[in-house]
Design a protein around this motif. Structure first.
Motif, short mmCIF file in Angstrom:
data_model
loop_
_atom_site.label_atom_id
_atom_site.label_comp_id
_atom_site.label_asym_id
_atom_site.label_seq_id
_atom_site.Cartn_x
_atom_site.Cartn_y
_atom_site.Cartn_z
N ARG A 163 0.69 -1.11 -0.05
CA ARG A 163 0.10 -0.21 0.03
C ARG A 163 0.97 1.27 -0.02
NH1 ARG A 163 -2.74 -3.88 -0.23
NH2 ARG A 163 -4.78 -3.97 0.77
N THR A 164 0.37 2.23 -0.27
CA THR A 164 0.96 3.61 -0.16
C THR A 164 0.70 4.08 1.29
OG1 THR A 164 0.93 4.16 -2.47
CG2 THR A 164 1.53 5.94 -1.04
N VAL A 165 1.62 4.37 2.14
CA VAL A 165 1.89 4.54 3.25
C VAL A 165 2.52 5.93 3.52
CG1 VAL A 165 2.27 4.45 5.95
CG2 VAL A 165 1.09 2.63 4.25
N GLN A 166 1.95 7.24 3.79
CA GLN A 166 2.70 8.40 3.72
C GLN A 166 3.55 8.65 2.56
OE1 GLN A 166 4.65 7.84 7.75
NE2 GLN A 166 2.99 9.37 8.41
N GLY A 167 2.81 8.50 1.69
CA GLY A 167 3.41 8.74 0.20
C GLY A 167 4.57 7.79 -0.25
N GLU A 168 4.62 6.58 0.32
CA GLU A 168 5.82 5.94 -0.12
C GLU A 168 5.21 4.45 0.10
OE1 GLU A 168 9.13 6.18 2.40
OE2 GLU A 168 9.66 8.04 1.80
N GLN A 169 5.64 3.50 -1.11
CA GLN A 169 5.26 2.17 -0.99
C GLN A 169 5.83 1.44 0.41
OE1 GLN A 169 7.29 -0.79 -3.62
NE2 GLN A 169 5.37 -1.32 -4.44
N ALA A 170 4.86 0.64 0.90
CA ALA A 170 4.99 -0.18 2.09
C ALA A 170 4.64 -1.52 1.88
CB ALA A 170 4.66 0.67 3.35
N LEU A 171 5.32 -2.51 2.63
CA LEU A 171 4.58 -3.83 2.66
C LEU A 171 4.01 -3.84 3.94
CD1 LEU A 171 4.32 -6.53 1.67
CD2 LEU A 171 6.67 -7.34 2.52
N LEU A 172 2.55 -4.56 4.07
CA LEU A 172 1.88 -4.51 5.37
C LEU A 172 1.33 -6.15 5.27
CD1 LEU A 172 0.97 -1.81 3.64
CD2 LEU A 172 0.16 -1.34 6.13
N PHE A 173 1.45 -6.49 6.65
CA PHE A 173 0.99 -7.81 6.91
C PHE A 173 -0.05 -7.83 8.01
CE2 PHE A 173 5.19 -8.89 5.35
CZ PHE A 173 4.93 -10.07 4.25
N GLY A 174 -1.24 -8.32 7.61
CA GLY A 174 -2.43 -8.13 8.77
C GLY A 174 -2.55 -9.55 9.55
N LEU A 175 -2.16 -9.30 10.52
CA LEU A 175 -1.66 -10.59 11.43
C LEU A 175 -3.46 -11.23 11.81
CD1 LEU A 175 0.84 -11.92 12.23
CD2 LEU A 175 1.00 -9.25 11.78
N ASP A 176 -4.41 -10.39 11.84
CA ASP A 176 -5.58 -11.14 12.04
C ASP A 176 -6.12 -11.71 10.97
OD1 ASP A 176 -5.55 -8.64 10.65
OD2 ASP A 176 -7.63 -8.10 11.02
N MET A 177 -5.71 -11.33 9.63
CA MET A 177 -6.38 -11.97 8.55
C MET A 177 -5.47 -13.29 8.15
SD MET A 177 -9.15 -11.03 7.89
CE MET A 177 -9.39 -11.63 6.44
N ILE A 178 -4.18 -13.10 8.50
CA ILE A 178 -3.21 -14.23 8.50
C ILE A 178 -3.84 -15.66 9.23
CG2 ILE A 178 -0.98 -15.01 8.87
CD1 ILE A 178 0.23 -12.53 7.98
N ALA A 179 -4.14 -14.95 10.48
CA ALA A 179 -4.71 -16.26 11.46
C ALA A 179 -5.96 -16.45 11.14
CB ALA A 179 -4.86 -15.63 12.90
N PHE A 180 -7.02 -15.68 10.40
CA PHE A 180 -8.25 -16.29 10.00
C PHE A 180 -8.12 -17.10 8.79
CE2 PHE A 180 -12.04 -15.83 7.44
CZ PHE A 180 -13.06 -16.15 8.14
N VAL A 181 -7.55 -16.80 7.87
CA VAL A 181 -7.60 -17.34 6.53
C VAL A 181 -6.58 -18.42 6.72
CG1 VAL A 181 -6.42 -17.24 4.10
CG2 VAL A 181 -7.50 -15.24 5.11
N TYR A 182 -5.38 -18.78 7.27
CA TYR A 182 -4.56 -20.14 7.05
C TYR A 182 -4.66 -20.56 8.53
CZ TYR A 182 -2.63 -16.98 3.57
OH TYR A 182 -2.52 -16.14 2.57
N GLY A 183 -5.17 -20.00 9.67
CA GLY A 183 -5.53 -21.05 10.73
C GLY A 183 -4.21 -21.67 11.45
N GLU A 184 -4.20 -22.69 11.97
CA GLU A 184 -3.17 -23.27 12.71
C GLU A 184 -2.14 -23.92 11.61
OE1 GLU A 184 -2.39 -23.32 15.69
OE2 GLU A 184 -4.21 -22.35 16.61
N GLU A 185 -2.59 -24.06 10.42
CA GLU A 185 -1.64 -24.44 9.42
C GLU A 185 -0.88 -23.28 8.90
OE1 GLU A 185 -4.09 -26.21 5.84
OE2 GLU A 185 -5.80 -26.19 7.19
N ALA A 186 -0.82 -22.17 9.05
CA ALA A 186 -0.19 -21.05 8.87
C ALA A 186 1.32 -21.22 8.95
CB ALA A 186 -0.58 -19.87 9.64
#
Length: 336
Positions: A163-186
């Motif tokens: 995403r663009t954060v404060q005018g610069e490209q950034a890489l973001l990880f949403g830990l809530d969705m990693i846990a929800f999507v991948y579960g204990e298999e993550a």
């Protein structure tokens, strides 16, 4: 390379050597510095998970209205650069604060049962990040990324993406969705390699909004994640719905034909059909089918090119081979 391409958004709810059997082609890769000249990690890690866990410790025994108020105070007001509609998504006619009660009510009940996993993954990814990056650089030593990597509770916004954060490209990880999507298999490593490859690929791959570009960006990133993590499979490679690979394989000629016919499209509807995901396992077109088809295409091209060659090549160079790979998939199940 916007990675709602990778998101399971609820709110819209190897080595550098050739792979076995391959032979190098006449692709002319963008020149890359030698491994010894590769820059040291220059990115900045911004870990907002301790702030979230502090919020949750205070809020978890309160009613939902109080939790929303505390979330706004303890997170959104303190970190407005990421807690906004532009970064996390949401209705354009509302501010993040205006939309927060509805958003929280939709997402929190889904993630709350996995809060212990959220906490464990946030510690694991943060600790293992240098190892993930080091293994990636063994194949792609010319990675140049000097931006920020965020770990945060995304309120259903994404599992990972740029995403663009404060005018610069950034890489973001949403830990809530990693846990929800991948579960204990993550398994965070292939997931991180997928997203890091997008940053690397953008060093060479020009902006292109066609479906062909989406197929190649996401397919190659998925293939790289598997090539660097051969034991990774299923949801850790392809996300949700879990049955997408099997459903695509069951009607592979049809989906390959339909995607090949739409390669030049810039329609958001076409993009959504093949690249957006979710939890609906009965959708007319399997969610994120383009990821799986792109993976099969990249697998075919990797028989003749090294991973760095594929990463450095322009779409115009590869387009005939991509179309040929889809034509081969139109004849039946992969591997025939």
């Amino acid at each position: 390379m916007l990675s709602p391409l990778r998101t399971a958004c609820l709110l819209a709810l190897a080595a550098t050597a050739l792979l076995p059997g391959g032979c190098r082609s006449a692709l002319t890769p963008t020149p890359a510095p030698a491994a010894s000249a590769a820059p040291a990690a220059g990115y900045q890690v911004v870990d907002l998970m301790p702030a979230f866990l502090e919020f949750w410790q205070q809020a978890q025994n309160h009613d939902q209205a109080t939790q929303v108020r505390l979330f706004q105070q303890r997170l959104a007001d303190r970190y407005p650069e990421v807690y906004n509609q532009s970064v996390l998504g949401g209705p354009a006619d509302k501010t993040f604060a205006e939309n927060l009660p509805a958003r929280y009510a939709k997402v929190q009940p889904l993630v709350q049962p996995r809060m212990a996993l959220v906490e464990r993954l946030s510690r694991q990814i943060g600790q293992d990040l240098p190892r993930y990056e080091a293994s990636f650089r063994q194949t792609f030593p010319d990675l140049r990324y000097h931006g920020r990597i965020y770990f945060l509770y995304s309120l259903g916004g994404f599992d990972g993406g740029t995403r663009t954060v404060q005018g610069e490209q950034a890489l973001l990880f949403g830990l809530d969705m990693i846990a929800f999507v991948y579960g204990e298999e993550a398994d965070p490593q292939p997931f991180f390699h997928h997203e890091l490859f997008h940053l690397y690929h953008s060093q060479f791959f020009g902006r292109d909004e066609t479906l062909a570009a989406a197929l190649w960006r996401e397919g190659l990133a998925t293939y790289v994640a598997h090539a660097l993590n051969p034991s990774a499979a299923g949801v850790n490679l392809f996300g949700l719905p879990r049955n997408t690979p099997a459903r695509v394989q069951a009607e592979l000629p049809r989906y390959a034909r339909e995607l090949r016919a739409a390669l030049g499209s810039t329609s958001r509807d076409d993009y959504a059909r093949f690249f957006l995901g979710g939890t609906d396992e009965q959708a007319a077109t399997p969610g994120r089918a383009g990821y799986y088809l792109g993976y099969l295409v990249a697998q075919k091209l990797a028989r003749h090119h090294s991973l760095p060659e594929l990463a450095h090549a322009q779409l115009a160079q590869l387009r005939p081979e991509i179309e040929q790979a889809l034509a081969e998939l139109m004849t039946g199940p992969a591997g025939r």
